[in-house]
Design an enzyme around this catalytic site. Structure first.
Site, PDB file in Angstrom:
ATOM      1  CD  GLU A 112      11.568  25.422  61.962  1.00 33.86           C
ATOM      2  OE1 GLU A 112      12.061  26.128  62.863  1.00 33.86           O
ATOM      3  OE2 GLU A 112      10.472  24.809  62.085  1.00 33.86           O
TER       4      GLU A 112
ATOM      5  CD  GLU B 298       5.779  29.296  65.838  1.00 35.78           C
ATOM      6  OE1 GLU B 298       6.852  29.093  66.440  1.00 35.78           O
ATOM      7  OE2 GLU B 298       5.402  28.610  64.879  1.00 35.78           O
TER       8      GLU B 298
HETATM    9 ZN    ZN Z   1       7.972  27.682  64.813  1.00 37.51          ZN
END
Ligand code: ZN
Length: 507
Positions: free
Chosen positions: A263, A301
């Site tokens: 994160e 991502e």
């Molecule tokens: Zn992620």
């Protein structure tokens, strides 16, 4: 004039989207269960307002004027790209009937609750009628958005603009061909020792260590905070307030730790957006009505995976930071050396659960979901047959027997949340992360700095090439500008091959 007006209108929409995000953060970290229903109304009202503002005649007028104003300017200037983002959102939104939006929103709220119960009670039949309706509405959505070759393209495009079904298929096929033999070879090998990861690790110490690393990576706590939640996530309300969460397990150290590193990667992206883009169309997903600054979900991502895996699961990282971890947990890790720890957090074990998968088997979880989603959209698989189709693919790709639907087809929230076409972005992120990393390793002295724990140069490279631009450039453009190539599997496969061949002594 019109461009300035457009900017003001978009800024207000951006405020609404950020307010939506605050309510979402609160719902996932603080809200008592009693708040669920009324919170649902609040979210629906705010997103309805945002949609109305995007489709308003006032915005339409400023958009028309702004289009004329920016004519002749550089095609990738901030102004031209801003106009382009707004134009696209208006165009697609006007193609999607309002009833479809509200039906989907309503259905999602109920379906998520039903899915939660179905998963807890291992009862797919209960969720089935809802999934059928969600599939139906997603088909309508794909038709409304429009596509060239396959309805999946329309759904995928919401998260990964520019990615076609065919290029996705090629990408997944390439990963399958290259890594399946590797997974099979590893299965024949003795697994490394990892018993120590399941000892008792007090939460506050886990938090302290992980947050310290996050700050070393560059996470700015004057514009961020770390909380605990059921599922880890990152969420931002402009670059000035970017929050992350993780989930701790006292009896499994990697869960909380790598959750934070992951994160943090997302958070660095959001904190690294150019201040000049704050409240603009280039730091919000107008189409998804979501305040997110990245070029695409896959690009986002790529940053979480880069920090979590390429940095955080590397040998150099643990050679540097393991002594601190060991002194934080002397009783738990006293008998474990760096090498053992490095091997343990990189061990490969086919598992039933996607979010617990290792780097190498992770993509197979995505492949099977994508194949099932396409099969459903093409009517080749009926929702009723989904559990069976799921279990067959888990057997084929991971060699595992699925004992129940809770650990099978019911494990992820995505379908109940109406998210068809979003799973591929995880694998796209993996591929992109290695491509960016291979490019930045060419920079003089950068790898050495990272090995010393000096992450500033790495962060600056990512900031210059990726973070600051928000949604100004497409994922393909970002890759071209910073690596000189369009999306390619080579660096990713090279990374996996060399790392895991070494780890498992496969020569
Ligand atoms: Zn992620």
């Amino acid at each position: 004039m019109s461009f300035t007006e457009l900017t003001c209108q978009v800024a207000e929409i951006n405020d609404l989207l950020n307010a939506l995000s605050v309510l979402t953060w609160d719902a996932r970290t603080q809200m008592p269960v009693g708040g669920i229903q009324t919170r649902g109304h609040q979210l629906a009202t705010l997103s309805g307002m945002a949609r109305k503002m995007i489709l308003s005649s006032e915005l339409g007028q400023s958009l028309d004027g702004a289009k004329r104003e920016v004519q002749g300017e550089a095609p990738d200037s901030i102004r031209v790209r801003t106009v382009e983002q707004v134009r696209q959102a208006v165009e697609v939104f006007s193609r999607i009937p309002a009833e479809l939006v509200s039906s989907l929103a309503e259905l999602k709220a109920t379906a998520q609750a039903v899915w939660g119960q179905a998963r807890a009670e291992n009862d797919f039949a209960r969720f089935q009628p809802y999934l059928e309706q969600i599939l139906g509405l997603n088909r309508q959505l794909a038709e409304a958005i429009g596509y060239r070759a396959h309805p999946y393209e329309a759904l995928l495009g919401q998260y990964e603009p520019g990615m076609t079904t065919q290029s996705l298929k090629n990408l997944l096929e390439g990963i399958k061909t290259a890594t399946l033999p590797l997974v099979q070879a590893i299965a024949q090998k003795e697994p490394p020792r990892w018993d120590f990861l399941t000892r008792d690790y007090p939460e506050d110490l886990q938090r302290q260590f992980a947050l310290n690393i996050a700050q070393k990576f560059g996470y700015d706590l004057s514009r961020g905070r770390l909380d605990a939640s059921l599922h880890p996530f990152e969420i931002s309300f402009t670059r000035q307030d970017v929050r992350i969460t993780t989930r701790y397990r006292r009896d499994y150290l990697p869960m909380g730790l790598f959750g934070v590193l992951h994160e943090t990667g997302h958070a660095l992206y959001e904190q690294g957006l150019s201040p000049a883009l704050t409240r603009s169309a280039l730091t919000s997903d107008l189409l998804g009505l979501y305040a997110v600054g990245g070029a695409s979900y896959g690009t986002h991502e790529s940053q979480s995976r880069l920090w979590e895996n390429l940095v955080g699961r590397s040998r150099a990282f643990w050679e540097l930071h393991y002594p601190v971890l060991q002194s934080t947990f002397p009783a738990q890790l006293g008998d474990v050396d760096t090498e053992e720890f490095y091997r343990a957090v990189n061990r490969v074990t086919p598992s039933l659960i996607r979010v617990e998968a290792d780097e190498l088997t992770y993509n197979f979880h995505i492949m099977l979901r994508v194949e099932l989603e396409m099969g459903l959209l093409e009517d080749k698989i009926a929702v009723w047959d989904l559990p069976e189709a799921w279990n067959a693919k888990v057997q084929e790709y991971l060699g595992l027997e699925v004992p129940d639907d809770s650990r099978g087809v019911l494990q992820d929230i995505h379908w109940s949340a109406g998210l068809f076409g979003s799973f591929p972005t995880y694998t796209i992120g993996n591929v992109m992360s290695a491509q960016f990393y291979a490019a930045l390793e060419q920079v003089d002295g950068l790898s050495e700095a990272v090995a010393r724990g000096d992450y500033a140069a790495l962060r600056d490279w990512l900031g210059d090439n990726i973070y600051q631009h928000g949604r100004r450039f497409s994922p393909a453009e970002l890759l071209e500008h910073s690596t000189g190539k369009s999306l390619t599997l080579k660096p990713y496969l090279h990374y996996l091959e060399s790392k895991y061949r070494w780890l498992y002594g496969l020569g």
